[in-house]
Motif scaffolding. Structure first.
Motif, PDB file in Angstrom:
ATOM      1  N   LEU A   1      16.081   1.610   0.821  1.00 31.83           N
ATOM      2  CA  LEU A   1      15.195   1.521   1.990  1.00 31.83           C
ATOM      3  C   LEU A   1      14.007   2.469   1.850  1.00 31.83           C
ATOM      4  N   ALA A   2      14.275   3.686   1.389  1.00 32.90           N
ATOM      5  CA  ALA A   2      13.184   4.664   1.229  1.00 32.90           C
ATOM      6  C   ALA A   2      12.152   4.149   0.231  1.00 32.90           C
ATOM      7  N   ARG A   3      12.639   3.668  -0.928  1.00 34.34           N
ATOM      8  CA  ARG A   3      11.690   3.163  -1.937  1.00 34.34           C
ATOM      9  C   ARG A   3      10.917   1.958  -1.388  1.00 34.34           C
ATOM     10  N   SER A   4      11.625   1.136  -0.612  1.00 33.34           N
ATOM     11  CA  SER A   4      11.025  -0.110  -0.134  1.00 33.34           C
ATOM     12  C   SER A   4      10.014   0.109   0.975  1.00 33.34           C
ATOM     13  N   LEU A   5      10.088   1.256   1.636  1.00 35.48           N
ATOM     14  CA  LEU A   5       9.227   1.486   2.807  1.00 35.48           C
ATOM     15  C   LEU A   5       7.958   2.274   2.503  1.00 35.48           C
ATOM     16  N   VAL A   6       7.800   2.744   1.275  1.00 33.19           N
ATOM     17  CA  VAL A   6       6.669   3.663   1.049  1.00 33.19           C
ATOM     18  C   VAL A   6       5.330   3.025   1.437  1.00 33.19           C
ATOM     19  N   SER A   7       5.143   1.752   1.113  1.00 33.54           N
ATOM     20  CA  SER A   7       3.854   1.126   1.428  1.00 33.54           C
ATOM     21  C   SER A   7       3.685   0.933   2.928  1.00 33.54           C
ATOM     22  N   GLU A   8       4.755   0.469   3.570  1.00 32.14           N
ATOM     23  CA  GLU A   8       4.648   0.203   5.007  1.00 32.14           C
ATOM     24  C   GLU A   8       4.417   1.475   5.822  1.00 32.14           C
ATOM     25  N   LEU A   9       4.959   2.581   5.368  1.00 34.67           N
ATOM     26  CA  LEU A   9       4.855   3.812   6.174  1.00 34.67           C
ATOM     27  C   LEU A   9       3.689   4.704   5.769  1.00 34.67           C
ATOM     28  N   ALA A  10       3.110   4.471   4.592  1.00 35.02           N
ATOM     29  CA  ALA A  10       2.047   5.352   4.097  1.00 35.02           C
ATOM     30  C   ALA A  10       0.912   5.458   5.114  1.00 35.02           C
ATOM     31  N   PRO A  11       0.298   6.640   5.253  1.00 34.37           N
ATOM     32  CA  PRO A  11       0.461   7.827   4.425  1.00 34.37           C
ATOM     33  C   PRO A  11       1.660   8.705   4.791  1.00 34.37           C
ATOM     34  N   ARG A  12       2.458   8.250   5.774  1.00 32.64           N
ATOM     35  CA  ARG A  12       3.681   9.031   6.016  1.00 32.64           C
ATOM     36  C   ARG A  12       4.593   8.849   4.808  1.00 32.64           C
ATOM     37  N   ARG A  13       5.468   9.827   4.553  1.00 28.37           N
ATOM     38  CA  ARG A  13       6.336   9.785   3.370  1.00 28.37           C
ATOM     39  C   ARG A  13       7.796   9.650   3.799  1.00 28.37           C
TER      40      ARG A  13
END
Ligand SMILES: NC(=O)c1ccc[n+]([C@@H]2O[C@H](COP(=O)([O-])OP(=O)(O)OC[C@H]3O[C@@H](n4cnc5c(N)ncnc54)[C@H](OP(=O)(O)O)[C@@H]3O)[C@@H](O)[C@H]2O)c1
Length: 238
Positions: free
Chosen positions: A158-170
């Motif tokens: 989930l963490a790897r999969s969400l990086v784009s959706e949440l960016a610039p949040r990490r």
């Protein structure tokens, strides 16, 4: 003047009334942050908030229930970071456990994280970040732990999969090995804990402080994103 990147920041810690989450709350406050803690047991939460002092607040939460998660985050105006340690494991062999039992770890660790992230991110600024918790069982599964391991792996994905959706949040994950907390002490007595420690590469269990240092690193390092930190003293590779 405090030099910490977390000075003055608000960190919400789901599971912050005990073990790894409580150690993270303590260290965060030492670093100048404020914490807002969620956990089920109101009495224990109240005691912890008194112990932590004026920079700590909190409310009860059942991470596996959407209404409870949403009500919890309604009590928060602004937050910078989210740490999730709260989860329940219900070991059961796949063919013998009830589906109800098998679903517990997915409902809390995976769906709980999904619900918390959906509620928290709208309250978080662009510099905000999230730390979830998995577990070494994802690397070294055992009988009766298949779904527990799958839930741990699921939050890493989930963490790897969400990086784009949440960016610039990490968003990152800490994958702990055996850590000396009330959770581990509830399943192993002192003799068993000591024996386990001697079998580990470093000859000792991890501590809440070890986790807290890793969590605050993940929250404050501006380029760590989608990563899983393996915090097991080398035990997963020995
Ligand atoms: N300790 C280890 O060796 C180890 C190893 C690998 C992974 N982990 C994982 O690390 C996380 C933290 O473990 P820990 O050792 O710190 O455990 P702990 O000492 O039992 O603390 C767990 C915290 O989460 C809260 N919590 C538990 N279930 C909850 C729920 N359904 N809703 C809301 N809050 C809940 C607890 O408070 P209430 O009980 O009041 O709700 C407590 O504040 C867990 O996800 C665990 O599986 C631990």
């Amino acid at each position: 003047m405090h030099a910490s990147a977390l000075n003055g920041q608000m960190i919400v810690i789901l599971g912050g009334s005990s073990g790894l989450g409580l150690a993270t709350a303590r260290l965060a406050i030492q670093e100048g942050a404020r914490v807002y803690i969620g956990a089920r047991n109101a009495e224990q939460l109240a005691q912890v908030l008194v112990d932590l002092g004026p920079n700590a607040a909190g409310a009860t939460l059942e991470i596996g229930e959407e209404a409870s998660v949403n009500a919890f985050f309604k009590g928060i105006d602004h937050m910078d970071h989210l740490v999730i340690t709260a989860a329940n494991n219900a070991p059961a062999r796949l063919l013998e456990g009830s589906l109800e039992q098998l679903r517990i770890s997915m409902d809390s660790r995976f769906w709980g994280a999904v619900m918390a992230i959906r509620a928290a991110v709208p309250l978080m600024p662009e510099h905000g970040s999230i730390v979830m918790t998995s577990g070494m069982v994802s690397l070294r599964p055992r009988p009766a732990m298949s779904v527990v391991a799958a839930a741990a792996s699921a939050v890493e994905s989930l963490a790897r999969s969400l990086v784009s959706e949440l960016a610039p949040r990490r968003i990152n994950v800490i994958n702990p090995g055996p850590m000396h907390t009330p959770l581990l002490s509830s399943v192993l007595d002192d003799a068993a804990l000591q024996k386990l420690a001697t079998q580990l590469p470093l000859g000792k269990l991890g501590t809440g402080e070890d986790y807290a240092q890793a969590a605050l690193f993940a929250l404050s390092n501006a380029y760590l994103n989608g990563s899983t930190i393996h915090l097991n003293g080398g035990a997963a590779w020995a």
